[in-house]
Design an enzyme around this catalytic site. Structure first.
Site, PDB file in Angstrom:
ATOM      1  CE  LYS A  86      -3.561   2.414   2.520  1.00 58.21           C
ATOM      2  NZ  LYS A  86      -3.972   2.659   3.879  1.00 58.21           N
TER       3      LYS A  86
ATOM      4  CG  ASP B 275      -8.491   4.538   1.840  1.00 53.60           C
ATOM      5  OD1 ASP B 275      -9.406   4.246   1.035  1.00 53.60           O
ATOM      6  OD2 ASP B 275      -8.417   5.652   2.375  1.00 53.60           O
TER       7      ASP B 275
END
Ligand code: SF4
Length: 228
Positions: free
Chosen positions: A134, A152
């Protein structure tokens, strides 16, 4: 939601492949200011801000980095102080021991293997200690070469509500999204969903009645009679 209702809602909005371009266009018009909320002045500061943002808010990270980046101006500065001092300086972002370790490890690898320059590719970014997929995705996208789509909590919720994925796991959601969203939009797509999630499509109280995606969203509580 009853099965027939879900079916009817999907039929109303049409296939996701056809909707996704309109979704991006409408969100871009609605949120022209949708960018990363972290504040930084260099590639290294971007990378370090993203590392610090794990499990906390961007507002909190900005508060800490305002002081941090004034004190630590070069990569060497992160290695020159005792680790306890760096831990204190980032304490308010939470998980400060692990994060201090990541910052120092990343500073060291950047100096030793990358001439102090933040690399662009996913494979290289993932070699930095404390940089998971991420973080690497966010950094690569911000440096102008998105290698995937950042997922997210907002991106996950909105992708599901918009019927772009049925997955729960972020890696699988990303896999669905990269097949649908044109590559040139990979960088801005998460920002658009994040800002729309904060401003309109709230987790508990989505404001469907004022949402520009009404006619394109199978989860809308307000059925728009206008054509998508
Ligand atoms: S129509 Fe409602 S559920 Fe769909 S994206 Fe908009 S606010 Fe969210």
């Amino acid at each position: 939601m009853a099965r027939s209702y879900v079916h009817e809602a999907r039929r109303r909005v049409g296939p996701k492949r056809k909707r996704v371009l309109s979704i991006v266009a409408r969100l871009a018009e609605e949120h022209p200011d949708a960018t990363i909320a972290l504040r930084f002045g260099s590639d290294v500061e971007l990378l370090f801000s993203v590392i610090l943002s794990a499990q906390t808010t961007d507002v909190n990270v900005n508060r800490v980095t305002e002081r941090l980046f004034r004190k630590y101006r070069r990569l060497e500065d992160y290695l020159a102080v005792p680790v306890e001092e760096l831990e204190r300086d980032i304490y308010e972002t939470g998980f400060f021991r692990q994060k201090a370790k990541s910052l120092r490890g990343t500073a060291r690898v950047l100096l030793e293997e990358f001439d102090g320059i933040v690399p662009r590719t996913m494979a290289e970014l993932l070699r930095l200690p404390g940089v998971a997929r991420k973080t690497a995705n966010v950094v690569a996208a911000e440096l102008g070469d998105p290698q995937g789509i950042v997922v997210d909590t907002h991106v996950r919720r909105l992708s599901q509500r918009l019927g772009l994925t049925r997955q729960e796991d972020p890696v699988r959601i990303e896999r669905d999204l990269v097949k649908l969203v044109p590559r040139e939009d990979w960088g801005r797509f998460p920002h658009l969903l994040i800002w729309h999630g904060r401003r309109v499509c709230d987790a508990r109280r989505p404001r469907c009645e004022v949402c520009v995606l009404n006619a394109l969203c199978p989860s809308s509580r307000v059925v728009d009679t206008q054509p998508a």
